[in-house]
Write a protein that holds these residues in place. Structure first.
Motif, PDB file in Angstrom:
ATOM      1  N   LEU A   4     -64.623   4.973 -31.592  1.00  0.00           N
ATOM      2  CA  LEU A   4     -65.636   4.903 -30.551  1.00  0.00           C
ATOM      3  C   LEU A   4     -67.028   4.636 -31.135  1.00  0.00           C
ATOM      4  CD1 LEU A   4     -65.813   5.144 -27.494  1.00  0.00           C
ATOM      5  CD2 LEU A   4     -66.384   7.560 -27.769  1.00  0.00           C
ATOM      6  N   ALA A   5     -67.264   5.107 -32.360  1.00  0.00           N
ATOM      7  CA  ALA A   5     -68.569   4.902 -32.984  1.00  0.00           C
ATOM      8  C   ALA A   5     -68.677   3.551 -33.668  1.00  0.00           C
ATOM      9  CB  ALA A   5     -68.836   6.017 -33.997  1.00  0.00           C
ATOM     10  N   PRO A   8     -66.748   0.238 -30.476  1.00  0.00           N
ATOM     11  CA  PRO A   8     -66.638   0.556 -29.041  1.00  0.00           C
ATOM     12  C   PRO A   8     -66.202  -0.626 -28.193  1.00  0.00           C
ATOM     13  CG  PRO A   8     -68.943   0.353 -29.709  1.00  0.00           C
ATOM     14  CD  PRO A   8     -68.131   0.334 -30.961  1.00  0.00           C
ATOM     15  N   SER A  41     -61.069   6.757 -24.735  1.00  0.00           N
ATOM     16  CA  SER A  41     -62.073   7.480 -25.520  1.00  0.00           C
ATOM     17  C   SER A  41     -61.662   8.926 -25.747  1.00  0.00           C
ATOM     18  CB  SER A  41     -63.430   7.428 -24.810  1.00  0.00           C
ATOM     19  OG  SER A  41     -63.889   6.097 -24.688  1.00  0.00           O
ATOM     20  N   GLY A  51     -73.766  13.146 -28.361  1.00  0.00           N
ATOM     21  CA  GLY A  51     -73.867  11.731 -28.703  1.00  0.00           C
ATOM     22  C   GLY A  51     -72.606  10.960 -28.335  1.00  0.00           C
ATOM     23  N   ARG A  52     -71.426  11.530 -28.651  1.00  0.00           N
ATOM     24  CA  ARG A  52     -70.171  10.846 -28.324  1.00  0.00           C
ATOM     25  C   ARG A  52     -69.964  10.764 -26.815  1.00  0.00           C
ATOM     26  NH1 ARG A  52     -68.780  12.649 -33.385  1.00  0.00           N
ATOM     27  NH2 ARG A  52     -67.466  11.239 -34.625  1.00  0.00           N
ATOM     28  N   VAL A  55     -71.985   7.851 -25.602  1.00  0.00           N
ATOM     29  CA  VAL A  55     -71.335   6.590 -25.964  1.00  0.00           C
ATOM     30  C   VAL A  55     -70.134   6.333 -25.066  1.00  0.00           C
ATOM     31  CG1 VAL A  55     -70.058   5.379 -27.773  1.00  0.00           C
ATOM     32  CG2 VAL A  55     -72.115   6.656 -28.363  1.00  0.00           C
ATOM     33  N   SER A  58     -71.272   5.276 -21.655  1.00  0.00           N
ATOM     34  CA  SER A  58     -71.828   3.916 -21.730  1.00  0.00           C
ATOM     35  C   SER A  58     -70.714   2.879 -21.826  1.00  0.00           C
ATOM     36  CB  SER A  58     -72.765   3.796 -22.930  1.00  0.00           C
ATOM     37  OG  SER A  58     -73.835   4.724 -22.850  1.00  0.00           O
ATOM     38  N   VAL A  59     -69.714   3.170 -22.655  1.00  0.00           N
ATOM     39  CA  VAL A  59     -68.577   2.265 -22.799  1.00  0.00           C
ATOM     40  C   VAL A  59     -67.824   2.144 -21.478  1.00  0.00           C
ATOM     41  CG1 VAL A  59     -66.306   2.042 -23.878  1.00  0.00           C
ATOM     42  CG2 VAL A  59     -68.306   2.550 -25.285  1.00  0.00           C
TER      43      VAL A  59
END
Length: 466
Positions: A4-5, A8, A41, A51-52, A55, A58-59
């Motif tokens: 994911l980091a 993505p 995810s 943070g994850r 993300v 957002s993804v």
């Protein structure tokens, strides 16, 4: 880093492709893509923090937006009914007739005519007749002609009464016709067939049949191998200055356009372009993420490419090989030896699903085919130049690559007797497990979580081909 980091876009690509098959409605497709993205995810991430979570959300939002866009685009197909002139941009055999793709100011249409009524690429035409919508798929026929032509930018069928020649276009399509005529008239059979495939994307039936038996038919389709080879040769040339990447990019895109701009070639060119930008500005990107970004860009431009076998083979192969080659190992030769069997395994279900069978010989031959043709094709171009330019003695020089290609054919025929496999759920399972395994190793996903993803992927592929 986890998937994911670092990649993505791969999650977005997977969610977009799955939703495209499951739902036709743009709203439902977008919603399903967002949910699938969140599901993927949650599986690939073992540890969560703020943070994850940002993300992942957002993804999911990007997955929803891209899937909605692609689905909405697929519902906006209308034939250019008022178009009466254009330029032939593609010409190919279609049974006993010739299919010509003609592009005008309102779009592109296909005209299927007898060989004596056909025109070469780069020819400007005017016509009288009618333009009809693309043919819907027939019951019991696995070939969807409508999706085939939509993937090539065609939105209507021209039924001409009369077509009138209005001159030559003088652009890239006219150049393709001139080069095709020179290759066909001045080179011996094997060299002619291989150069038509590598330079123009044309397939010689006399080469397609043996390469299909050998499992090396991809050598006759312009793909990432050819684009990467051109970019590598252009980069190896001793250009000077900080703008070297621009020169290499120009050569690469000129080749892609000359070769017909197939989906697989465009995907590879976009990926190489991202890498060149990284070299120019000192920012390296994840190779797997670059593959996914290039694939998503093509789907947003022309969503029907998802149903194109060449696009799917190109994307899956690029994902597998990029993940394999970026796995950190002490002995690099191990990954090199694993590359050919891995590519055969992950692509076998798609090939057998389309052509009913897949030759096991491909797993053996492709170990040496790509290195061999990375040398044979540039040498064939070099030794064919005198003949193509009409220089005295050019035909004698062209005998050299002809002999080399004949020697390749003799060697390939020696492993032709290996078994031919048919499509089966076990083949799908092995393919998905192999792809899931290499991605899980690359992005450090636990075996249990990788197994869940592989199972979901296997069910999806089995559903797609049935």
């Amino acid at each position: 880093m986890d998937l994911l980091a670092e990649a993505p876009s791969l999650v977005i690509l997977a969610a977009t492709c799955i939703s495209a098959v499951l739902w036709g409605s743009s709203i439902l497709s977008g919603a399903v893509a967002g949910l699938i993205s969140l599901g993927i995810s949650s599986v690939v991430c073992a540890k969560w923090d703020r943070g994850r979570l940002v993300v992942a959300l957002s993804v999911a939002l990007l997955s929803l937006s891209i899937s909605w866009w692609c689905s909405a685009r697929m519902g906006m197909v209308s034939p250019p009914l008022g178009m009466a002139s254009g330029e032939v941009v593609l010409e190919r055999s279609w049974g006993k007739r010739v299919a010509m793709v003609i592009k005008g100011d309102q779009g592109a249409v296909v005209a299927k005519v007898s060989p004596e009524r056909s025109f070469l690429e780069g020819t400007k035409l005017e016509w009288t007749g009618r333009i009809e919508p693309l043919m819907e798929p027939r019951d019991g026929n696995p070939f969807d002609e409508r999706l085939y032509w939509l993937a090539r930018g065609v939105t209507g069928v021209l039924v001409p009464k009369e077509m009138v020649y209005r001159g030559d276009g003088g652009g890239i399509h006219y150049l393709r016709s001139v080069l095709r005529e020179r290759i066909q008239s001045s080179l011996p059979p094997l060299t002619r067939g291989y150069l038509l495939a590598a330079l123009l994307g044309d397939r010689d039936p006399e080469l397609v049949e043996p390469h299909s038996r050998w499992g090396t038919a991809h050598l006759l389709a312009v793909s990432g191998f050819h684009v990467g080879l051109v970019a590598l040769l252009a980069w190896a040339f001793p250009w000077r200055g900080r703008w070297k990447w621009i020169i290499v990019s120009a050569f690469m895109w000129m080749y892609v356009l000359l070769a017909g701009a197939a989906a697989s070639a465009l995907r590879a060119a976009l990926m190489v372009q991202v890498a060149l930008w990284g070299l120019a500005f000192g920012r390296r990107s994840s190779v797997v993420n670059s593959v996914a970004v290039a694939s998503l860009a093509l789907l947003m431009y022309r969503p029907w490419w998802f149903w194109d076998l060449g696009w799917r083979l190109s994307v899956v192969s690029a994902l597998a090989i990029s993940a394999l080659m970026t796995v950190k190992v002490k002995r690099r030769w191990i990954t090199v030896l694993c590359a050919s069997p891995l590519l055969w395994t992950v692509t076998a279900p798609m090939i057998s699903g389309a052509f009913k069978t897949v030759p096991l010989a491909g797993a053996v031959l492709n170990t040496v085919a790509l290195p061999a043709f990375s040398v044979l094709l540039p040498l064939a171009v070099l030794f064919s130049l005198p003949s193509l330019m009409g220089l005295p003695g050019g035909g004698l020089v062209a005998v050299v690559p002809e002999g080399a290609f004949a020697l390749w054919g003799y060697g390939a025929s020696m492993v032709e007797g290996l078994p031919v496999l048919r499509w089966s759920p076990w083949m799908v399972t092995l393919s998905c497990v192999s792809l899931g395994a290499i991605l899980s190793i690359r992005f450090r996903v636990s075996p249990v979580r990788a197994g869940v993803l592989a199972l979901i992927l296997a069910l999806f592929v089995a559903y797609f081909y049935n």
